[in-house]
Design a protein around this motif. Structure first.
Motif, PDB file in Angstrom:
ATOM      1  N   ASP A 113       0.832  -1.212   0.000  1.00  0.00           N
ATOM      2  CA  ASP A 113       0.000   0.000   0.000  1.00  0.00           C
ATOM      3  C   ASP A 113       0.862   1.257   0.000  1.00  0.00           C
ATOM      4  O   ASP A 113       0.529   2.255  -0.657  1.00  0.00           O
ATOM      5  CB  ASP A 113      -0.921   0.004   1.216  1.00  0.00           C
ATOM      6  N   VAL A 114       1.955   1.234   0.761  1.00  0.00           N
ATOM      7  CA  VAL A 114       2.867   2.377   0.781  1.00  0.00           C
ATOM      8  C   VAL A 114       3.456   2.593  -0.610  1.00  0.00           C
ATOM      9  O   VAL A 114       3.537   3.729  -1.105  1.00  0.00           O
ATOM     10  CB  VAL A 114       3.982   2.152   1.816  1.00  0.00           C
ATOM     11  N   LEU A 115       3.843   1.524  -1.264  1.00  0.00           N
ATOM     12  CA  LEU A 115       4.409   1.633  -2.609  1.00  0.00           C
ATOM     13  C   LEU A 115       3.357   2.093  -3.617  1.00  0.00           C
ATOM     14  O   LEU A 115       3.671   2.830  -4.558  1.00  0.00           O
ATOM     15  CB  LEU A 115       5.003   0.287  -3.030  1.00  0.00           C
ATOM     16  N   ALA A 116       2.093   1.700  -3.421  1.00  0.00           N
ATOM     17  CA  ALA A 116       1.015   2.172  -4.299  1.00  0.00           C
ATOM     18  C   ALA A 116       0.845   3.675  -4.173  1.00  0.00           C
ATOM     19  O   ALA A 116       0.608   4.378  -5.174  1.00  0.00           O
ATOM     20  CB  ALA A 116      -0.287   1.455  -3.954  1.00  0.00           C
ATOM     21  N   ILE A 117       0.979   4.209  -2.959  1.00  0.00           N
ATOM     22  CA  ILE A 117       0.887   5.654  -2.770  1.00  0.00           C
ATOM     23  C   ILE A 117       2.051   6.354  -3.466  1.00  0.00           C
ATOM     24  O   ILE A 117       1.887   7.409  -4.082  1.00  0.00           O
ATOM     25  CB  ILE A 117       0.855   5.995  -1.265  1.00  0.00           C
ATOM     26  N   VAL A 131       4.240   9.082  10.393  1.00  0.00           N
ATOM     27  CA  VAL A 131       4.172   7.642  10.631  1.00  0.00           C
ATOM     28  C   VAL A 131       3.893   7.420  12.108  1.00  0.00           C
ATOM     29  O   VAL A 131       4.681   7.812  12.973  1.00  0.00           O
ATOM     30  CB  VAL A 131       5.471   6.942  10.207  1.00  0.00           C
ATOM     31  N   ASP A 132       2.763   6.793  12.391  1.00  0.00           N
ATOM     32  CA  ASP A 132       2.320   6.531  13.761  1.00  0.00           C
ATOM     33  C   ASP A 132       2.573   5.060  14.075  1.00  0.00           C
ATOM     34  O   ASP A 132       2.063   4.179  13.379  1.00  0.00           O
ATOM     35  CB  ASP A 132       0.829   6.855  13.874  1.00  0.00           C
ATOM     36  N   GLY A 133       3.362   4.774  15.096  1.00  0.00           N
ATOM     37  CA  GLY A 133       3.663   3.388  15.443  1.00  0.00           C
ATOM     38  C   GLY A 133       2.531   2.721  16.197  1.00  0.00           C
ATOM     39  O   GLY A 133       1.737   3.383  16.867  1.00  0.00           O
ATOM     40  N   ASP A 187       9.547  -0.313  12.313  1.00  0.00           N
ATOM     41  CA  ASP A 187       9.288  -0.976  11.033  1.00  0.00           C
ATOM     42  C   ASP A 187       8.526  -0.057  10.078  1.00  0.00           C
ATOM     43  O   ASP A 187       8.870   0.051   8.894  1.00  0.00           O
ATOM     44  CB  ASP A 187       8.506  -2.265  11.258  1.00  0.00           C
ATOM     45  N   GLY A 188       7.480   0.590  10.571  1.00  0.00           N
ATOM     46  CA  GLY A 188       6.699   1.469   9.715  1.00  0.00           C
ATOM     47  C   GLY A 188       7.508   2.643   9.202  1.00  0.00           C
ATOM     48  O   GLY A 188       7.412   3.028   8.023  1.00  0.00           O
ATOM     49  N   MET A 198       8.469   3.380   5.188  1.00  0.00           N
ATOM     50  CA  MET A 198       8.117   4.627   4.529  1.00  0.00           C
ATOM     51  C   MET A 198       9.355   5.336   3.994  1.00  0.00           C
ATOM     52  O   MET A 198       9.377   5.811   2.840  1.00  0.00           O
ATOM     53  CB  MET A 198       7.365   5.537   5.511  1.00  0.00           C
ATOM     54  N   HIS A 199      10.401   5.435   4.813  1.00  0.00           N
ATOM     55  CA  HIS A 199      11.624   6.113   4.383  1.00  0.00           C
ATOM     56  C   HIS A 199      12.215   5.438   3.150  1.00  0.00           C
ATOM     57  O   HIS A 199      12.536   6.100   2.151  1.00  0.00           O
ATOM     58  CB  HIS A 199      12.642   6.104   5.523  1.00  0.00           C
ATOM     59  N   ASN A 200      12.344   4.118   3.181  1.00  0.00           N
ATOM     60  CA  ASN A 200      12.936   3.400   2.052  1.00  0.00           C
ATOM     61  C   ASN A 200      12.071   3.483   0.804  1.00  0.00           C
ATOM     62  O   ASN A 200      12.582   3.596  -0.318  1.00  0.00           O
ATOM     63  CB  ASN A 200      13.189   1.943   2.434  1.00  0.00           C
TER      64      ASN A 200
END
Length: 504
Positions: free
Chosen positions: A295-299, A315-317, A339-340, A344-346
């Motif tokens: 989903d992150v990559l889709a965004i 980013v909320d853990g 992890d989250g 997101m950063h990568n």
């Protein structure tokens, strides 16, 4: 004579107790005593004979979920302006798996007098904002009392940092003391809501125009209950809250789990762009607890396709707190902050987008070391909620959802909330934030750097067993700029190829 003497002693004792009780009600320093005159002194008696008795009391009543004693004491002492030195060193077992530590330099530097700030605002933003390294995270009026909101915002004004409104809406209490605001909008669209619960562009434009509103954050999910909408228990939905939010009084207020305005990654990015335009070019971003990496990559693909990006992402853990959530969600759903944050950063680095977007980290941020660790893991700045609550007097009684908060922080009961003195507690918020940022800057100087962008993954290490430790450079993958666009490595290729800007 004996009876007279006894009567005199009793009268004197009663008078002394009455005088003490009156002083408790009138003093402004201790919220517990203002709500519980006389009997509230028992809490401070326990503090005076700690650690053994107080620690047993805390641990036996909190199920281990709030901050531990060391962190709690650091927050309280820093908020009160007390130096945080401690005799006999650490109480932690540094040899266990999972223990993390920062590497200091053999040539430490002198910490700069002025803390670094972060410019939030990408190429499509015409009113960028200079963000502090630590800010007040999202907490709504409704979850918190009016006096708590006032104290947090006044503290932010004193210290020049930002105060996130939470999804409960933008209110007069947020605007009263002049602190900078990040206006959060959730799926309930409070403060920008039509009568049938949809997004109202006109109301959004009107509220976003306030000088104090420096940026707008669209909440997709939060760490303590990802996949659920916000919840305000019925006991806390007063007539005032019902009027502000546009919901029935005395009934549980539950936001929808998802947004009505968009349903695809492309729709999300287009709506972000629309919000930025309606706000006159102020920064706009979104907040989420990371779930599927796909989903992150889709965004990211949607950003590339639409041709614009948010100005920031929070980013909320999953370790983040809340005033009300199912226990199973709190403990078992959503990615932990480390992890989250690194996903997101990568993802942004690999998509070639990282330079346009700032990342904030939230989830049990409490100390200077927390800030430094999150900066190493990919964040640009941090937000704290629970620690800020403790700075204004929260004692972790875990009664936020009952409207019976003993110190007036998380209640809509006027009698209880009066115990929280705005003037005193705003100073504590100010001192806590300033002291914590100063500690983070001092730690970075001890590590041989003067700016967050000089921190590297090699500077943070973790014990992977009792006899082995590794740096974050070894533990995690770190994608190169634009790597996903050219030749994604096998560990990312499957998710990248499957991600689509047209669907989550």
């Amino acid at each position: 004579m004996g009876k007279r003497r006894a009567a005199g002693v009793a009268a004197g004792t009663a008078g002394a107790l009455a005088a003490l009780g009156t002083w408790d009600l009138l003093q402004r320093k201790h919220s517990v005593l203002r709500n519980y005159p006389l009997v509230g002194h028992l809490r401070y008696l326990l503090e005076s004979i700690r650690p053994e008795v107080q620690q047993y009391f805390i641990e036996s009543n909190t199920a281990g979920r709030p901050f531990d004693r060391e962190i709690r004491d650091t927050i309280y002492e820093r908020a009160k302006g007390i130096h945080g030195e401690q005799a006999f060193g650490t109480e932690r077992d540094v040899n266990v798996a999972g223990y993390e530590y920062l590497l200091h330099s053999m040539t430490p530097l002198t910490a700069p007098e002025t803390a670094p700030r972060v410019r939030v605002g990408g190429p499509d933003c015409s009113q960028p904002y200079s963000m502090a390294l630590l800010n007040v995270s999202a907490m709504s009026f409704g979850a918190l009392s009016a006096n708590a909101i006032r104290a947090l915002n006044k503290g932010a004004a004193l210290g020049g940092f930002a105060h996130d409104t939470g999804e409960g809406g933008l209110t007069g209490y947020h605007l009263e003391n002049g602190g900078d605001l990040i206006w959060e909008i959730g799926s309930g669209y409070f403060s920008t809501r039509t009568p049938d619960g949809r997004f109202d562009p006109g109301r959004f434009t009107e509220n976003a125009a306030h000088d104090q509103v420096k940026a707008t954050s669209l909440k997709l999910s939060q760490g303590a209950k990802p996949g659920l909408g916000g919840v305000l228990p019925a006991a806390k939905v007063s007539a005032e809250i019902a009027s502000i939010r546009g919901v029935p009084e005395g009934q549980k207020c539950v936001s929808p789990p998802g947004h009505q305005v968009f349903s695809t990654p492309t729709g999300l990015i287009e709506f972000i762009a629309r919000m930025r335009e309606l706000s006159g070019g102020k920064p706009v971003g979104f907040k989420l607890c990371v779930g599927h990496r796909r989903d992150v990559l889709a965004i990211c693909k949607a950003m590339l396709e639409v041709g614009t990006t948010p100005d920031f992402i929070i980013v909320d853990g999953s370790e983040g707190g809340t005033a009300a959530a199912p226990l199973e969600y709190e403990d078992h759903v959503g990615a932990p902050l480390t992890d989250g944050l690194m996903i997101m950063h990568n993802a942004l680095v690999g998509s070639g987008l990282r330079g346009r977007i700032k990342i904030a980290a939230g989830g049990k941020i409490a100390s200077g070391s927390d800030i430094v660790k999150r900066l190493i893991q990919g964040a640009d700045y941090t937000n704290a909620a629970r620690a800020m609550m403790m700075a204004i007097g929260c004692i972790q009684s875990l009664r936020c959802h009952t409207d019976t908060c003993p110190v007036g922080v998380a209640t809509q009961n006027p009698r209880r909330s009066r115990a929280l003195d705005v003037g005193d507690k705003s100073q504590r918020v100010f001192r806590y934030q300033q002291g914590t940022v100063a500690e983070a800057v001092s730690m970075m100087a001890s590590m041989g750097v003067t700016s967050p962008d000089q921190l590297t993954p090699e500077m943070l290490r973790r014990n992977v067993s009792e006899v082995e430790n590794r740096s974050y450079a070894e533990l995690y993958e770190w994608l190169g700029p634009g790597e996903l666009l050219s030749e994604p490595r096998p560990s990312w290729a499957t998710d990248w190829n499957a991600a689509s800007a047209d669907r989550f």
